[in-house]
Design an enzyme around this catalytic site. Structure first.
Site, PDB file in Angstrom:
ATOM      1  N   LYS A   1      -6.906   3.364  -3.698  1.00 59.13           N
ATOM      2  CA  LYS A   1      -7.343   3.389  -2.295  1.00 59.13           C
ATOM      3  C   LYS A   1      -7.585   4.826  -1.871  1.00 59.13           C
ATOM      4  O   LYS A   1      -6.800   5.724  -2.177  1.00 59.13           O
ATOM      5  CB  LYS A   1      -6.260   2.728  -1.435  1.00 59.13           C
ATOM      6  CG  LYS A   1      -6.527   2.701   0.057  1.00 59.13           C
ATOM      7  CD  LYS A   1      -5.400   1.953   0.778  1.00 59.13           C
ATOM      8  CE  LYS A   1      -5.499   2.062   2.285  1.00 59.13           C
ATOM      9  NZ  LYS A   1      -4.390   1.368   2.982  1.00 59.13           N
TER      10      LYS A   1
ATOM     11  N   ASP B   1       0.867  -1.181   0.000  1.00 65.16           N
ATOM     12  CA  ASP B   1       0.000   0.000   0.000  1.00 65.16           C
ATOM     13  C   ASP B   1       0.906   1.234   0.000  1.00 65.16           C
ATOM     14  O   ASP B   1       1.533   1.548   1.023  1.00 65.16           O
ATOM     15  CB  ASP B   1      -0.909   0.019   1.231  1.00 65.16           C
ATOM     16  CG  ASP B   1      -1.998  -1.044   1.193  1.00 65.16           C
ATOM     17  OD1 ASP B   1      -1.751  -2.132   0.617  1.00 65.16           O
ATOM     18  OD2 ASP B   1      -3.086  -0.793   1.742  1.00 65.16           O
TER      19      ASP B   1
ATOM     20  N   LYS C   1     -10.255   0.274  -2.783  1.00 69.72           N
ATOM     21  CA  LYS C   1     -10.213   0.074  -1.336  1.00 69.72           C
ATOM     22  C   LYS C   1     -10.534   1.374  -0.608  1.00 69.72           C
ATOM     23  O   LYS C   1      -9.690   2.255  -0.503  1.00 69.72           O
ATOM     24  CB  LYS C   1      -8.835  -0.442  -0.898  1.00 69.72           C
ATOM     25  CG  LYS C   1      -8.718  -0.645   0.619  1.00 69.72           C
ATOM     26  CD  LYS C   1      -7.335  -1.154   1.009  1.00 69.72           C
ATOM     27  CE  LYS C   1      -7.158  -1.223   2.514  1.00 69.72           C
ATOM     28  NZ  LYS C   1      -5.810  -1.710   2.915  1.00 69.72           N
TER      29      LYS C   1
END
Length: 319
Positions: free
Chosen positions: A219, A155, A255
């Protein structure tokens, strides 16, 4: 010119130079903020019946990235989190495992051991999370360390300062470089920190920029700022991945992270996915929740559906 080769897809030519990339991103349709928020609110009112709710709860559990990202994290805490990810409710082994455990790079090896053989992925934040304020070589070293320790997913955070200054090619090049550092073993989630991007137009541009650079997931946020995932910004990103696949044939995951705490919240987001991107995204390979506190409420609501009684927070472990 980009310092790294762009991924091969139908829109690769738009990243040939700073000017072509800027022209493309600023040529994207403007976002009707009122319409976007009204549609997100409308979808959030959909009612879910008992059978569908049971399915939605299990699906949401399977989509959780169970996360601990604190300076006080210890190996013991990470092992306990890994055990919970594998068996969220030890009293009911029909409860699905979560999608992943997300930790800092120095805890990847511990997490990997804790979930070994379970199918639960290990994700690691990297690239000077959460601010992203570091030189590129430092960011890439961060990624390589996490991948070497066994991370299945990375991430990363974009350089919001560069993005807001209009240095799109710099942000693009960093994402491509991080993607290359992930190698073939780790999927890449690109975090925009939507709460710092100020406008919906910027969120749309960041979404397309991340996908053009090869993100496997886009995300919303780190969970470390005041404004994180919202139905509206997630809806906007779902529209982006839907449209990107229509143009390129490449599917990218989404996400939302931060601020999603209840089963009711999770169901609203699943409705957004189904109604916007479609059923192809209703799978933890393509949609995740970055919301550890959400899991306990999902477990309590699952127990209530199964037994008719509300057990309360004392019956689930505190993360």
């Amino acid at each position: 010119m980009p310092t790294t080769a762009p991924p091969a897809h139908a829109l690769a030519d738009v990243t040939a130079s700073d000017s072509t990339l800027r022209r493309f991103l600023h040529g994207l349709p403007g976002v009707d903020a009122v319409g976007l928020e009204a549609r997100a609110a409308s979808l959030g009112t959909r009612s879910i019946k008992t059978t569908a709710k049971a399915y939605a709860i299990d699906l949401a559990i399977s989509m959780v990235d169970l996360t601990t990202l604190e300076g006080a994290d210890t190996p013991g805490k990470v092992r306990a989190l890994g055990a919970k990810a594998v068996h969220p409710d030890p009293t009911d082994r029909t409860t699905p495992a979560t999608a992943a455990v997300c930790v800092y790079p120095d805890m990847v090896a511990v997490a990997k051991e804790a979930v070994a053989g379970s199918g639960v992925k290990v994700a690691s934040v990297a690239t000077a999370f959460p601010a992203g304020r570091a030189a590129l070589d430092v960011k890439l070293a961060d990624v390589r360390d996490a991948v070497a320790a066994g991370a299945d997913e990375i991430d990363m955070v974009i350089d919001r300062g560069a993005f807001l200054a209009g240095k799109y090619l710099k942000v693009y090049d960093e994402i491509v470089a991080v993607k290359q550092a992930c190698g073939t073993s780790a999927r890449l989630k690109v975090i925009f920190e939507t709460g710092e991007l100020s406008t919906y137009d910027n969120i749309r541009r960041a979404s397309w920029l991340g996908m053009l650079a090869g993100a496997d997931f886009i995300k919303t946020s780190t969970g470390k700022v005041a404004v994180n995932a919202t139905p509206a910004n997630t809806l906007l990103m779902l529209e982006a991945v839907r449209d990107f696949r229509a143009q390129t044939g490449v599917q990218v995951g989404v996400k939302p992270a931060g601020g999603i705490r209840t089963t009711k919240d999770a169901v609203k987001f699943l409705v957004l996915v189904n109604e916007t991107a479609g059923e192809d995204w209703l799978d933890n390979h393509w949609f995740r929740f970055g919301a550890s506190s959400l899991l306990n409420d999902l477990l309590m609501q699952r127990q209530k559906l199964a037994t008719g009684r509300y057990s309360g927070p004392d019956y689930v472990t505190v993360d």
